[in-house]
Design a protein around this motif. Structure first.
Motif, PDB file in Angstrom:
ATOM      1  N   GLU A 240       0.833  -1.211   0.000  1.00 30.55           N
ATOM      2  CA  GLU A 240       0.000   0.000   0.000  1.00 30.55           C
ATOM      3  C   GLU A 240       0.868   1.262   0.000  1.00 30.55           C
ATOM      4  O   GLU A 240       0.557   2.236  -0.687  1.00 30.55           O
ATOM      5  N   ALA A 241       1.978   1.225   0.764  1.00 25.13           N
ATOM      6  CA  ALA A 241       2.886   2.378   0.794  1.00 25.13           C
ATOM      7  C   ALA A 241       3.510   2.598  -0.573  1.00 25.13           C
ATOM      8  O   ALA A 241       3.636   3.743  -1.034  1.00 25.13           O
ATOM      9  N   GLN A 242       3.915   1.518  -1.241  1.00 32.08           N
ATOM     10  CA  GLN A 242       4.478   1.647  -2.591  1.00 32.08           C
ATOM     11  C   GLN A 242       3.440   2.153  -3.571  1.00 32.08           C
ATOM     12  O   GLN A 242       3.738   3.009  -4.415  1.00 32.08           O
ATOM     13  N   MET A 243       2.227   1.632  -3.481  1.00 31.87           N
ATOM     14  CA  MET A 243       1.162   2.058  -4.386  1.00 31.87           C
ATOM     15  C   MET A 243       0.890   3.553  -4.221  1.00 31.87           C
ATOM     16  O   MET A 243       0.726   4.286  -5.209  1.00 31.87           O
ATOM     17  N   THR A 244       0.849   4.016  -2.980  1.00 32.60           N
ATOM     18  CA  THR A 244       0.636   5.439  -2.717  1.00 32.60           C
ATOM     19  C   THR A 244       1.775   6.272  -3.290  1.00 32.60           C
ATOM     20  O   THR A 244       1.550   7.319  -3.914  1.00 32.60           O
ATOM     21  N   TYR A 245       2.994   5.796  -3.109  1.00 36.17           N
ATOM     22  CA  TYR A 245       4.175   6.519  -3.590  1.00 36.17           C
ATOM     23  C   TYR A 245       4.157   6.656  -5.121  1.00 36.17           C
ATOM     24  O   TYR A 245       4.333   7.754  -5.654  1.00 36.17           O
ATOM     25  N   TYR A 246       3.929   5.535  -5.824  1.00 36.00           N
ATOM     26  CA  TYR A 246       3.943   5.590  -7.286  1.00 36.00           C
ATOM     27  C   TYR A 246       2.769   6.401  -7.830  1.00 36.00           C
ATOM     28  O   TYR A 246       2.892   7.071  -8.860  1.00 36.00           O
ATOM     29  N   ALA A 247       1.626   6.340  -7.130  1.00 34.33           N
ATOM     30  CA  ALA A 247       0.478   7.149  -7.560  1.00 34.33           C
ATOM     31  C   ALA A 247       0.775   8.634  -7.390  1.00 34.33           C
ATOM     32  O   ALA A 247       0.425   9.454  -8.256  1.00 34.33           O
ATOM     33  N   GLN A 248       1.435   8.992  -6.285  1.00 36.45           N
ATOM     34  CA  GLN A 248       1.807  10.391  -6.065  1.00 36.45           C
ATOM     35  C   GLN A 248       2.774  10.854  -7.149  1.00 36.45           C
ATOM     36  O   GLN A 248       2.603  11.945  -7.713  1.00 36.45           O
ATOM     37  N   CYS A 249       3.775  10.027  -7.432  1.00 41.38           N
ATOM     38  CA  CYS A 249       4.759  10.395  -8.457  1.00 41.38           C
ATOM     39  C   CYS A 249       4.084  10.573  -9.808  1.00 41.38           C
ATOM     40  O   CYS A 249       4.381  11.531 -10.541  1.00 41.38           O
ATOM     41  N   TYR A 250       3.175   9.674 -10.144  1.00 41.92           N
ATOM     42  CA  TYR A 250       2.478   9.782 -11.421  1.00 41.92           C
ATOM     43  C   TYR A 250       1.665  11.069 -11.487  1.00 41.92           C
ATOM     44  O   TYR A 250       1.680  11.783 -12.490  1.00 41.92           O
ATOM     45  N   GLN A 251       0.948  11.374 -10.395  1.00 45.02           N
ATOM     46  CA  GLN A 251       0.118  12.580 -10.381  1.00 45.02           C
ATOM     47  C   GLN A 251       0.983  13.835 -10.466  1.00 45.02           C
ATOM     48  O   GLN A 251       0.630  14.794 -11.169  1.00 45.02           O
ATOM     49  N   TYR A 252       2.130  13.832  -9.773  1.00 40.21           N
ATOM     50  CA  TYR A 252       3.042  14.983  -9.838  1.00 40.21           C
ATOM     51  C   TYR A 252       3.525  15.203 -11.271  1.00 40.21           C
ATOM     52  O   TYR A 252       3.576  16.342 -11.760  1.00 40.21           O
ATOM     53  N   MET A 253       3.898  14.122 -11.950  1.00 31.77           N
ATOM     54  CA  MET A 253       4.397  14.255 -13.316  1.00 31.77           C
ATOM     55  C   MET A 253       3.277  14.647 -14.277  1.00 31.77           C
ATOM     56  O   MET A 253       3.504  15.396 -15.233  1.00 31.77           O
ATOM     57  N   LEU A 254       2.086  14.149 -14.016  1.00 28.52           N
ATOM     58  CA  LEU A 254       0.948  14.535 -14.857  1.00 28.52           C
ATOM     59  C   LEU A 254       0.687  16.032 -14.737  1.00 28.52           C
ATOM     60  O   LEU A 254       0.476  16.732 -15.741  1.00 28.52           O
ATOM     61  N   ASP A 255       0.726  16.540 -13.515  1.00 31.39           N
ATOM     62  CA  ASP A 255       0.524  17.974 -13.291  1.00 31.39           C
ATOM     63  C   ASP A 255       1.650  18.784 -13.930  1.00 31.39           C
ATOM     64  O   ASP A 255       1.408  19.861 -14.487  1.00 31.39           O
ATOM     65  N   LEU A 256       2.862  18.266 -13.852  1.00 30.85           N
ATOM     66  CA  LEU A 256       4.005  18.968 -14.439  1.00 30.85           C
ATOM     67  C   LEU A 256       3.862  19.066 -15.950  1.00 30.85           C
ATOM     68  O   LEU A 256       4.086  20.136 -16.538  1.00 30.85           O
ATOM     69  N   GLN A 257       3.489  17.977 -16.585  1.00 33.93           N
ATOM     70  CA  GLN A 257       3.322  18.004 -18.045  1.00 33.93           C
ATOM     71  C   GLN A 257       2.211  18.964 -18.443  1.00 33.93           C
ATOM     72  O   GLN A 257       2.289  19.635 -19.471  1.00 33.93           O
ATOM     73  N   LYS A 258       1.187  19.022 -17.629  1.00 35.37           N
ATOM     74  CA  LYS A 258       0.107  19.967 -17.904  1.00 35.37           C
ATOM     75  C   LYS A 258       0.626  21.405 -17.815  1.00 35.37           C
ATOM     76  O   LYS A 258       0.291  22.256 -18.630  1.00 35.37           O
ATOM     77  N   GLN A 259       1.458  21.674 -16.821  1.00 34.82           N
ATOM     78  CA  GLN A 259       2.017  23.012 -16.663  1.00 34.82           C
ATOM     79  C   GLN A 259       2.961  23.363 -17.803  1.00 34.82           C
ATOM     80  O   GLN A 259       2.957  24.493 -18.298  1.00 34.82           O
ATOM     81  N   LEU A 260       3.751  22.380 -18.233  1.00 35.00           N
ATOM     82  CA  LEU A 260       4.688  22.658 -19.323  1.00 35.00           C
ATOM     83  C   LEU A 260       3.969  22.831 -20.657  1.00 35.00           C
ATOM     84  O   LEU A 260       4.522  23.409 -21.588  1.00 35.00           O
ATOM     85  N   GLY A 261       2.746  22.283 -20.763  1.00 33.40           N
ATOM     86  CA  GLY A 261       1.942  22.547 -21.956  1.00 33.40           C
ATOM     87  C   GLY A 261       2.233  21.660 -23.132  1.00 33.40           C
ATOM     88  O   GLY A 261       1.796  21.956 -24.237  1.00 33.40           O
TER      89      GLY A 261
END
Length: 373
Positions: A240-261
């Motif tokens: 569960e800790a790993q799943m939370t970690y990878y989900a957070q990383c994915y969401q962070y990168m998704l938000d970053l790509q959105k910001q970069l356009g």
């Protein structure tokens, strides 16, 4: 009685017992003495405990390597743990990379497209570093600590009682051997009758002690099943800790790509869909439906649309992706989600467009914009 005399006698008695066990063990190995075999159930429990200990150690050590790849850092943490002191806080690799990016972006200028992108990437890397730190702390507490407690606590107790059981068995077999020899000698001389009686009494005592120790060891070993059940719960916590970690990383990168356009071309062409981002199914339940919906409806400004606008003399509406503070009077400050008018000016830098909001006008970075149809 003199204390010194008592210690000497006790030492002599212990030495005699040790020697007797050593002789019995050697004769068993050479096939010159009989050996009392443990019952099959107890032997199976001993084998299960040994197997559990070996694999728990391997899993624990490799998990430590996974969470902290730097061997020097692991040694340092081990030393601090043995000294019962808290290890000093150490910046991890994502956090260090993030700080370098932020410093570089600040040096190049937050108002430039590259500088601003570096700062945004750096902030995301630092968020990933924080998530990585949380993963290590959670895994150490909920997974590694229970495994280590078993190796250093429960199994040490089992090993101690197992060693004691072996000693009791050696004493029992030694008593059996002495009785056998005394009975053989009794047939030749009646003076050995007293020795036979003494040996029989010793055998009864050693047999009772052996049976008692076997029962204690068996009860401890039967607790291994409970240990497996406990470690299973700890394993679920680790997953569960790993799943939370990878989900957070994915969401962070998704938000970053959105910001970069912009997204990589293989992202845009996945399954012949030009707008929309594929999300791994394993993460969809963790990220949540609201975030998934946001990702699915995301419209990305492609480079070709921007080029068409720059080559034309017309204007287009554009939505601002995130806030931007103007670096000087020639630029226009932006607020996330507002809609402005943009158009191209001949000779302007390729990373900029001219923006217009009411009677305000100024340069705006194209990476902050999403062109609207």
């Amino acid at each position: 009685m003199n204390i010194m005399d008592f210690n000497v006698k006790k030492l002599a008695a212990d030495a005699g017992t040790f020697l007797s066990r050593a002789v019995q063990f050697t004769e068993e190995k050479l096939g010159q003495a009989e050996k009392t075999e443990l019952d099959a159930h107890l032997e199976n429990l001993l084998s299960k405990a040994e197997c559990t200990k070996i694999w728990t150690e391997k899993i624990m050590k490799q998990t430590e390597v996974l969470l902290q790849p730097n061997p020097n850092a692991r040694i340092e943490e081990f030393v601090y743990e043995k000294l019962d002191r808290k290890a000093p806080s150490r910046i991890n690799n994502p956090e260090l990379l993030g700080q370098y990016m932020i410093d570089a972006g600040t040096e190049f200028g937050p108002g430039t497209a590259y500088g601003n992108a570096l700062i945004k990437c750096g902030e995301t890397q630092k968020r990933i570093g924080t998530a990585d730190r949380e993963l290590i702390q959670t895994s150490a507490l909920n997974f590694l600590t229970p495994l280590r407690n078993f190796i250093e606590g429960d199994y040490k107790t089992i090993a101690k009682e197992r060693k004691l059981l072996q000693n009791k068995r050696l004493d029992l077999d030694a008593a059996k051997t002495r009785l056998k020899k005394a009975k053989a000698a009794e047939t030749k001389s009646s003076i050995w009758a007293e020795e036979v009686t003494k040996s029989e009494q010793e055998l009864r005592i050693t047999q009772s002690e052996f049976d008692r120790q076997a029962e204690i060891t068996r009860l401890l070993l039967e607790g291994i099943s409970s240990t497996h059940a406990h470690h299973l719960r700890c394993l679920n916590d680790f997953v569960e800790a790993q799943m939370t970690y990878y989900a957070q990383c994915y969401q962070y990168m998704l938000d970053l790509q959105k910001q970069l356009g912009s997204f990589p071309s293989n992202y845009l062409s996945n399954n012949n869909q030009s707008s929309g981002t594929p999300v791994p199914s394993a993460l969809s339940n963790v990220i949540g439906p609201s975030a998934m919906a946001s990702a699915g409806s995301l419209v990305i400004t492609s480079p070709s649309n921007l080029n068409d606008l720059k080559e034309s003399s017309g204007s287009r509406k554009a939505r601002v992706l995130y806030d931007y503070d103007a670096a000087n009077s020639t630029e226009l400050s932006l607020l996330a989600d507002e809609v402005i008018t943009v158009f191209s000016v001949v000779g302007m830098d390729s990373d900029w467009l001219m923006g217009e909001r009411g009677n305000q006008k100024g340069k705006v970075p194209i990476t902050y914009l999403e062109l609207l149809n």
